[in-house]
Design a protein around this motif. Structure first.
Motif, PDB file in Angstrom:
ATOM      1  N   SER A  88       0.821  -1.212   0.000  1.00 30.42           N
ATOM      2  CA  SER A  88       0.000   0.000   0.000  1.00 30.42           C
ATOM      3  C   SER A  88       0.859   1.268   0.000  1.00 30.42           C
ATOM      4  O   SER A  88       0.321   2.368  -0.032  1.00 30.42           O
ATOM      5  N   MET A  93       2.280   1.663  -5.250  1.00 29.95           N
ATOM      6  CA  MET A  93       0.905   1.531  -5.720  1.00 29.95           C
ATOM      7  C   MET A  93       0.527   2.507  -6.824  1.00 29.95           C
ATOM      8  O   MET A  93      -0.204   2.156  -7.739  1.00 29.95           O
TER       9      MET A  93
ATOM     10  N   LYS B  85      -7.698   7.608  -1.582  1.00 27.25           N
ATOM     11  CA  LYS B  85      -7.453   6.676  -0.471  1.00 27.25           C
ATOM     12  C   LYS B  85      -8.709   5.904  -0.074  1.00 27.25           C
ATOM     13  O   LYS B  85      -8.615   4.763   0.364  1.00 27.25           O
ATOM     14  N   GLU B  88      -9.049   2.628  -1.698  1.00 27.85           N
ATOM     15  CA  GLU B  88      -8.218   1.566  -1.114  1.00 27.85           C
ATOM     16  C   GLU B  88      -8.873   1.012   0.133  1.00 27.85           C
ATOM     17  O   GLU B  88      -8.888  -0.198   0.365  1.00 27.85           O
ATOM     18  N   THR B 275      -8.251   4.154 -10.573  1.00 29.49           N
ATOM     19  CA  THR B 275      -7.656   3.048  -9.816  1.00 29.49           C
ATOM     20  C   THR B 275      -6.140   3.080 -10.038  1.00 29.49           C
ATOM     21  O   THR B 275      -5.680   3.491 -11.101  1.00 29.49           O
ATOM     22  N   ARG B 333     -12.899  -0.500  -6.712  1.00 27.16           N
ATOM     23  CA  ARG B 333     -12.317   0.841  -6.522  1.00 27.16           C
ATOM     24  C   ARG B 333     -12.968   1.841  -7.489  1.00 27.16           C
ATOM     25  O   ARG B 333     -13.283   2.967  -7.104  1.00 27.16           O
TER      26      ARG B 333
END
Lengths: 444, 491
Positions: A88, A93, B85, B88, B275, B333
């Motif tokens: 993450s 990412m 975020k 995620e 994404t 996502r």
């Protein structure tokens, strides 16, 4: 204002002024009026973060997390906490494909380490940077065999997972290549049928171990036959099991491919996972996908780069061996961290613990006299039994207790009627297994 | 530790471990009970390291990367927008990530609802009838879309339509996907404005044309203003129109591919729908089609009856192209992104992205050669510096940008201009960031004149400098094993 769009009214006015226009719409003057979308989209209105969390909390209630005794390519292995912490990181990412090596050494290095790990597990000389999943990796392996052998037919073992078979068939059909099946005998691929079907059109032969039934096939004699016919031997193997099982190289394979989900990846409703593809260096120029190589920078420092790119679509266009552009990079990082943590001993232990649980369950189920083994062949973490208990009864009884397992293989085709699959990973406790047996024992 | 230079294998110390597994429960069984001929003989070359070793290693190599949160990422055609975020957080939800794809649909209604609704939203946003989210990536979506086209013609008994028209400005995946789908490429040259040349298009139309692949706006960031004429011509010739969704971000909120006459398209969820690119995947490349073509979409399909979601495998489908439902958690996502923006903010994506690109176009054209005049869409393509003295090339400009803490634009693509620099700012960048970029680009243009060597030597402030790519291709060191052999041979 909206949190992802930083432009203030003043910003927009100032930018429009720079452009000598009075509205953003003027920038779209090349778009024919007739295709401008002037209405509102028929999608819901925006949500605040807390509304969104509530929305997902509601959706979550419509899912049921179950204790998994199911496998068939997607396994419920232990996921070390370290992995999410590392994958993450935004540097991994959110970055793009490492086309600028000076600022992508993080990605390039883990791809090199990933390739190294796939190399040692398969025993073959070169792994690419990864593929979408095990099914498409296998289909690409078939294309590769046709390109190397300059022939147009693939022989597919009947003991392959039907998902893999279906994807291979789709790929081959549209590329106008041919295929035929090698019959199975007692749950494993039949070498006699292979002998009969090897002819001058056969580019490659695809087998799978452990196979669709969970059986560990033995390919003694296969490689010699296939090589004598100038065809390529493609072994599809669940990567995790190669921690203990004979490597594709030791089987005499020219190409190894398959699924990496078993390296601690979440079952994730089927994806994302990761496919691997490895071969010998002789064939590397026909290999699809990205490949990372070791080099140095102009000050002599260790460096990694994408190499042999002349094989790929962005350079070769219609002459490329494959249209693949991306790899499943972040999932390759996942696999690399998992294998770093586990090492050879951990991987062996995972396989052994899974083996033990699966064999304990197997013995217990046979003892109930309600299940029989139609094959009696060696297996590792999953196995197939025959039963007269209707599969719906099994599924319902297990679901009531929050368990999913005993999958009726006939979801993949009528020929599998009466066969059911059980899979056990190191995560399953003795209490969970005993409970499963107790429930099944009560059925008829 | 930016100078950290170890490989994970070099930290290895036998007996060290980085895992904790359940203790043995069933000692009566052991893997060694398998017959010897099934077991591997060759020792594995895997690291033996502690948990903290692993964390430090990957943390230290991670800081040699450049992510969207590090700084401006104007990589053309890649749509490097902010990756929220909250996406995620939702994808990490165990109630979704712990679902096995074969679980009975009664236990996965929430997951299927997300999948189904995303299909519906994508249809609405693109003006096409139905979507499959199974394709794993953009290139995979292209392949599947072309399979739909081929299936359609063959289903009508028309087996000679095997040619796909592709402009020379197209992404390399277009011709590659065409060939992988067993069809031939008919490449047509763009006109002097970088657009499809209608005359040349007409000249290649015949009854062997299966369809045409088009990116709109095209890879020069220019809208194909003859689009209605193009789709009409292809349809009249009996072909289908394929929309390469690589540049969809420009149109979001403004134009729908279906309304322009496209029959098949793919969307890169990792571009337009925020994404993460993940260093090269996993992406997601949903394919959308018109009502006529819906029956060919790949298995398995997610359908809805009354309020129940179910999985369907249809005999009219082109086949199966993925093990299950594609990169499901990537799709989740994108769903989160669409729900976060809602219809109100989705309308602003294309306009803001286009405003930013034109602002850059205007500001840089005094120093950089703008080969196609007029407004661009979400990205702008320059052909190197106007002042071509000192042999400063596009590569040097790109490398110098890295020294200023910015990612390089896409370079040497599209192929139409030898020194192409393709800049895509996206809608999530502020005016301040864009102004900074513009200033840096002008500074670089001045350096090119006054101190060209600075550009030739760039980058100097990055973790490593320019690499020896010839060595990599020649030595073919692809693994740690190769590396050890190389070191040993070198002595």
């Amino acid at each position: 204002m909206f949190k992802y769009f930083p432009h203030t009214k003043a910003d927009i006015e100032s930018m429009l002024k720079t452009l000598n226009i009075s509205s953003i719409d003027e920038l779209f003057k090349d778009v024919p009026e007739s295709v401008i979308f002037n209405s509102d989209y028929d999608v819901p209105s925006f949500m605040s973060e807390s509304e969104l969390r509530n929305h997902f909390a509601e959706l979550s209630k419509k899912n049921q997390e179950l204790t998994l005794f199911s496998g068939l390519g997607i396994y419920d292995h232990y996921q070390p906490a370290v992995i999410d912490a590392v994958t993450s990181r935004q540097e991994f990412m959110t970055s793009y494909t490492p086309y600028q090596p000076e600022i992508s050494q993080g990605t390039l290095q883990y791809i090199f380490e990933y390739q190294s790990m796939i190399q040692t597990l398969t025993g073959l000389e070169v792994s690419n940077a990864s593929m979408y999943d095990g099914t498409t990796a296998t289909a690409e392996a078939c294309f590769m065999a046709c390109a190397v052998a300059k022939r147009n037919k693939i022989l597919i073992s009947s003991t392959l997972n039907p998902n893999t078979v279906n994807v291979i068939k789709t790929y081959l059909k549209y590329k106008e290549l041919e295929w035929d099946f090698i019959a199975e005998k007692d749950g494993v691929v039949d070498i006699e049928d292979l002998k009969n079907k090897l002819d001058k059109d056969v580019a490659g032969v695809v087998v799978q171990k452990p196979n669709f039934y969970g059986i560990i096939e033995d390919y003694e004699g296969f490689a010699d036959l296939i090589k004598a016919n100038k065809s390529l031997f493609i072994v599809n193997a669940d990567i995790s099991t190669l921690g203990v099982l004979k490597s594709p190289k030791e089987d005499g394979a020219d190409i190894a491919c398959g699924e990496c989900q078993s390296l601690g990846m979440p079952v994730a409703f089927g994806g994302p996972s990761l496919g691997y593809l490895a071969t010998e260096k002789t064939y590397v120029r026909k290999m699809p996908g990205r490949i990372c190589g070791y080099t140095h920078d102009l000050e002599g420092r260790r460096a990694f780069v994408l190499t042999l790119q002349a094989r790929e679509q962005h350079i070769r266009r219609s002459k490329a061996n494959s249209n693949i552009c991306s790899n499943q990079s972040l999932m390759a990082l996942f696999a690399t961290i998992y294998l770093s943590l586990m090492g050879k001993n951990g991987l062996r232990e995972v396989n052994n613990l899974s083996y033990q649980g699966a064999h304990y369950l197997y013995e217990k189920l046979l003892k109930t006299k309600k299940f029989t083994d139609p094959f009696k062949k060696p297996f590792l973490k999953e196995f197939t039994l025959e039963t007269n208990i209707p599969k719906e009864a099994i599924q319902t009884a297990l679901l009531e207790k929050g368990i999913f397992g005993g999958i009726g293989l006939d979801v993949f085709g009528e020929q599998y009627e009466g066969l059911i699959n059980f899979s056990v990973t190191e995560k399953r406790t003795k209490a969970e297994i005993d409970n499963l047996v107790n429930i099944l024992e009560g059925l008829s | 530790m930016i100078n950290y230079n170890k490989m994970i294998f070099e930290l290895s110390n036998s007996e060290r471990i980085g895992y904790s597994l359940p203790r043995e429960k069933f000692s009566e069984f052991h893997i060694n009970q398998l017959s010897d001929n099934l077991l591997r003989k060759k020792e594995l070359l895997l690291p033996e390291v502690s948990e903290l070793d692993v964390l430090r290693h990957f943390t230290n190599i991670s800081i040699k990367n450049f992510g969207v949160e590090n700084g401006f990422y104007p990589l053309g055609s890649c749509t490097m927008k902010y990756n929220p975020k909250i996406n995620e957080e939702m994808a990490a939800n165990k109630a979704f990530s712990n679902l096995h794809p074969l679980q009975p649909t009664s236990t996965t209604q929430g997951a299927l609802e997300v999948y189904y609704n995303l299909q519906t939203y994508l249809s609405e946003l693109s003006g096409l009838h139905e979507f499959s989210i199974n394709p794993y990536a953009g290139a995979h979506g292209e392949l599947v879309g072309l399979m739909v086209i081929k299936a359609y013609h063959e289903d009508r008994g028309d087996f000679k339509r095997k040619k796909i028209i592709i402009p020379d400005s197209a992404h390399g995946t277009n011709p590659a996907s065409t060939v992988v789908c067993g069809m031939d490429v008919v490449e047509i040259e763009s006109n002097e404005l970088g657009r499809v040349d209608l005359k040349k298009l007409k000249a290649v139309l015949n009854d062997e044309i299966a369809g045409m692949m088009l990116t709109n706006p095209n890879t020069l960031g220019i809208f194909e203003n003859d689009i209605c004429e193009i789709t009409k011509l292809i349809h009249e010739a009996g072909g289908l129109m394929y929309y390469d969704g690589a540049n969809l971000n420009a149109l979001l909120g403004k134009v729908r591919p279906g309304d322009m006459g496209f029959d098949v398209m793919h969307i890169n969820l990792h571009k337009t729908f925020s994404t993460p690119h993940g260093g090269g995947g996993p992406g997601s490349g949903p394919v959308g089609v018109t009502e006529t073509l819906a029956k060919y979409l790949p298995n398995p399909r997610i359908k809805k009856l009354d309020d129940y979601y179910f999985v369907e495998n249809s005999s009219t489908a082109l086949g199966q192209i993925s093990s299950y439902f594609g990169n499901y958690l990537v799709a989740l996502r994108a769903y989160t992104y669409i729900r976060t923006l809602g219809k109100e903010n989705l309308k602003l994506v294309g306009p803001y992205a286009t405003l930013n690109a034109n602002y850059i176009s205007k500001a840089l054209r005094t120093a950089y050669e703008l080969p196609i005049k007029g407004y661009c869409m979400h990205e702008v393509v320059f052909n190197g510096l106007i002042n071509k003295d000192n042999d400063v090339r596009t590569l040097d400009i790109a490398k110098r940008l890295l020294d200023f803490g910015m990612h390089a634009p896409t370079v040497y693509f599209p192929l139409l201009f030898p020194q192409a620099i393709m800049i895509e700012p996206t809608e999530t960048e502020s005016k301040e960031t864009i102004d900074d970029f513009i200033n840096v680009m002008h500074k670089i243009a001045i350096e090119a004149k006054e101190d060209p060597d600075k550009l030739k030597q760039a980058p100097t402030k990055t973790p490593i400098r320019r690499t020896d790519e010839v060595f990599a291709a020649k030595m073919m060191i692809f693994s740690y094993k190769d590396y050890l052999e190389y070191i040993n041979n070198r002595g």
